[in-house]
Design an enzyme around this catalytic site. Structure first.
Site, PDB file in Angstrom:
ATOM      1  N   PRO A  29       0.276  -1.129  -0.176  1.00 48.72           N
ATOM      2  CA  PRO A  29      -0.070  -0.084   0.129  1.00 48.72           C
ATOM      3  C   PRO A  29       1.216   1.060  -0.327  1.00 48.72           C
ATOM      4  O   PRO A  29       0.761   2.545   0.104  1.00 48.72           O
ATOM      5  CB  PRO A  29      -0.588  -0.250   1.309  1.00 48.72           C
ATOM      6  CG  PRO A  29      -1.209  -1.747   1.698  1.00 48.72           C
ATOM      7  CD  PRO A  29       0.873  -1.764   1.482  1.00 48.72           C
ATOM      8  N   GLU A  59       3.799  -9.475   7.414  1.00 52.67           N
ATOM      9  CA  GLU A  59       3.248  -8.259   8.433  1.00 52.67           C
ATOM     10  C   GLU A  59       4.212  -6.934   7.239  1.00 52.67           C
ATOM     11  O   GLU A  59       4.804  -6.149   7.404  1.00 52.67           O
ATOM     12  CB  GLU A  59       3.674  -7.883   9.903  1.00 52.67           C
ATOM     13  CG  GLU A  59       2.733  -8.745  10.221  1.00 52.67           C
ATOM     14  CD  GLU A  59       1.714  -8.613  10.004  1.00 52.67           C
ATOM     15  OE1 GLU A  59       1.047  -9.601   9.855  1.00 52.67           O
ATOM     16  OE2 GLU A  59       0.805  -7.301   9.856  1.00 52.67           O
ATOM     17  N   ARG A  99      -1.132  -7.865 -20.737  1.00 50.99           N
ATOM     18  CA  ARG A  99      -2.369  -7.569 -21.817  1.00 50.99           C
ATOM     19  C   ARG A  99      -2.026  -7.122 -23.052  1.00 50.99           C
ATOM     20  O   ARG A  99      -2.439  -6.161 -24.028  1.00 50.99           O
ATOM     21  CB  ARG A  99      -3.877  -6.651 -21.571  1.00 50.99           C
ATOM     22  CG  ARG A  99      -4.308  -7.403 -20.212  1.00 50.99           C
ATOM     23  CD  ARG A  99      -5.764  -7.083 -19.599  1.00 50.99           C
ATOM     24  NE  ARG A  99      -6.611  -6.117 -20.506  1.00 50.99           N
ATOM     25  CZ  ARG A  99      -7.320  -6.868 -20.750  1.00 50.99           C
ATOM     26  NH1 ARG A  99      -7.787  -8.404 -20.659  1.00 50.99           N
ATOM     27  NH2 ARG A  99      -8.227  -6.100 -22.345  1.00 50.99           N
ATOM     28  N   ASP A 127      -9.302   0.460 -27.923  1.00 48.65           N
ATOM     29  CA  ASP A 127      -9.054   1.905 -29.187  1.00 48.65           C
ATOM     30  C   ASP A 127      -8.996   3.471 -28.349  1.00 48.65           C
ATOM     31  O   ASP A 127      -8.612   3.315 -27.413  1.00 48.65           O
ATOM     32  CB  ASP A 127     -10.231   1.975 -29.401  1.00 48.65           C
ATOM     33  CG  ASP A 127     -11.127   0.531 -30.514  1.00 48.65           C
ATOM     34  OD1 ASP A 127     -12.485   0.531 -30.237  1.00 48.65           O
ATOM     35  OD2 ASP A 127     -10.382  -0.547 -30.145  1.00 48.65           O
TER      36      ASP A 127
HETATM   37  N1  LIG Z   1      -3.369  -2.797  -1.520  1.00 44.04           N
HETATM   38  C1  LIG Z   1      -1.910  -3.639  -2.271  1.00 44.04           C
HETATM   39  N2  LIG Z   1      -1.707  -2.547  -3.125  1.00 44.04           N
HETATM   40  O1  LIG Z   1      -0.273  -3.013  -3.155  1.00 44.04           O
HETATM   41  N3  LIG Z   1      -0.247  -4.716  -2.577  1.00 44.04           N
HETATM   42  C2  LIG Z   1      -1.305  -4.426  -1.472  1.00 44.04           C
HETATM   43  C3  LIG Z   1      -1.739  -5.169   0.117  1.00 44.04           C
HETATM   44  O2  LIG Z   1      -2.220  -5.024   0.756  1.00 44.04           O
HETATM   45  N4  LIG Z   1      -0.474  -6.113   0.488  1.00 44.04           N
HETATM   46  C4  LIG Z   1      -0.502  -6.598   1.540  1.00 44.04           C
HETATM   47  C5  LIG Z   1       0.906  -7.123   2.154  1.00 44.04           C
HETATM   48  C6  LIG Z   1       1.458  -6.420   1.035  1.00 44.04           C
HETATM   49  C7  LIG Z   1       2.643  -7.315   1.534  1.00 44.04           C
HETATM   50  C8  LIG Z   1       3.471  -7.688   3.073  1.00 44.04           C
HETATM   51 CL1  LIG Z   1       4.762  -8.328   3.011  1.00 44.04          CL
HETATM   52  C9  LIG Z   1       1.958  -8.737   3.227  1.00 44.04           C
HETATM   53  C10 LIG Z   1       1.293  -8.435   2.602  1.00 44.04           C
END
Ligand SMILES: Nc1nonc1C(=O)NCc1ccc(Cl)cc1
Length: 250
Positions: free
Chosen positions: A93, A120, A158, A173
């Site tokens: 995230p 985590e 894609r 398109d």
């Molecule tokens: N939203 C998102 N966009 O890309 N990744 C996420 C996400 O939630 N990853 C979860 C996650 C990522 C790394 C680890 Cl170690 C554990 C869990």
């Protein structure tokens, strides 16, 4: 397009390697996807892949040595398979938000090594030393990086030439790029009294193209006006959007 993946759950990637457009792309060799599992690099009896966080707190992190060994193995294979140094991306995230422009960048770039985390998180020093770019698929927390990794790979795959044959689905398109899609209709002609828009039954391809563009512009204006910000509409597009707004008393 060559993609290496680092994941504790390699089988999850069958969702994109065995099915649909991406499955066919792998079968035809337009896309190559290989997975490395950090657990295969564990040397202890229990094949440990997680480790405790300094500073305490709930949960575990990915164990550094097995994670780095898997990343390095994938990078070495990328270079051997393509002659190019790979771009190593990590899904979290905290990353750059993936959009169609980002997917185009990734599809056009060097081979990818995609790191899917679990637990985590991963040690920040691994992010600094082994990851080139962090990407996010949206502001929500998932249980691991595998689904985000598959989203990123699917969106990029894609766009690889030859992957989307015309029979698969409307190849992007030029006119609807960056706009929301128009409504679609197929048999039967009437569903619960709702008919197909007459223009689509007319065989008048010019009128159909204009109707679809008008619908894309109108829906984008209604649902995602932000996509129209900073976008110059041409004369025809301005006229069609104006018509849509008048027809919908907007
Ligand atoms: N939203 C998102 N966009 O890309 N990744 C996420 C996400 O939630 N990853 C979860 C996650 C990522 C790394 C680890 Cl170690 C554990 C869990």
């Amino acid at each position: 397009m060559w993609v290496g993946v680092v994941s504790l759950f390699p089988e999850m990637f069958e969702a994109i390697t065995r099915y649909g457009v991406t499955g066919r792309a792998v079968e035809k060799g337009h896309v190559a996807l290989e997975v490395w599992n950090p657990r295969d690099f564990a040397t202890d009896r229990h094949r440990t892949v997680d480790d405790r966080p300094y500073g305490g707190g709930p949960g575990m992190l990915m164990k550094v040595d097995t994670l780095r060994a898997a990343i390095h193995a994938a990078k070495a294979r990328a270079e051997q398979a393509t002659g190019q140094r790979p771009r190593v991306v990590y899904l979290s995230p905290q990353g750059r938000r993936l959009d169609q422009a980002g997917a185009r960048e990734l599809a056009a770039g060097p081979p990818l090594v995609v790191v899917a985390g679990r637990y985590e998180g991963i040690d920040e020093r691994v992010v600094e030393s082994d990851i080139d770019e962090e990407w996010s698929i949206g502001d929500y927390v998932l249980s691991g990086g595998e689904l985000p990794a598959m989203v990123l790979i699917d969106a990029a795959a894609r766009l690889v030439p030859g992957v989307l044959g015309h029979q698969d689905s409307a190849v992007e398109d030029s006119f609807n790029e960056g706009l929301l899609d128009c409504p679609h209709y197929t048999r039967p002609e009437v569903i619960d009294g709702r008919r197909v828009p007459e223009v689509l039954l007319s065989g008048n391809h010019g009128a159909i193209r204009r109707w679809r563009l008008k619908q894309s512009l109108g829906r984008t204006w209604q649902r995602r006006p932000d996509l129209l910000e900073g976008r110059e509409l041409n004369k025809e597009q301005r006229k069609l959007l104006q018509e849509f707004l008048e027809e919908h008393a907007l």
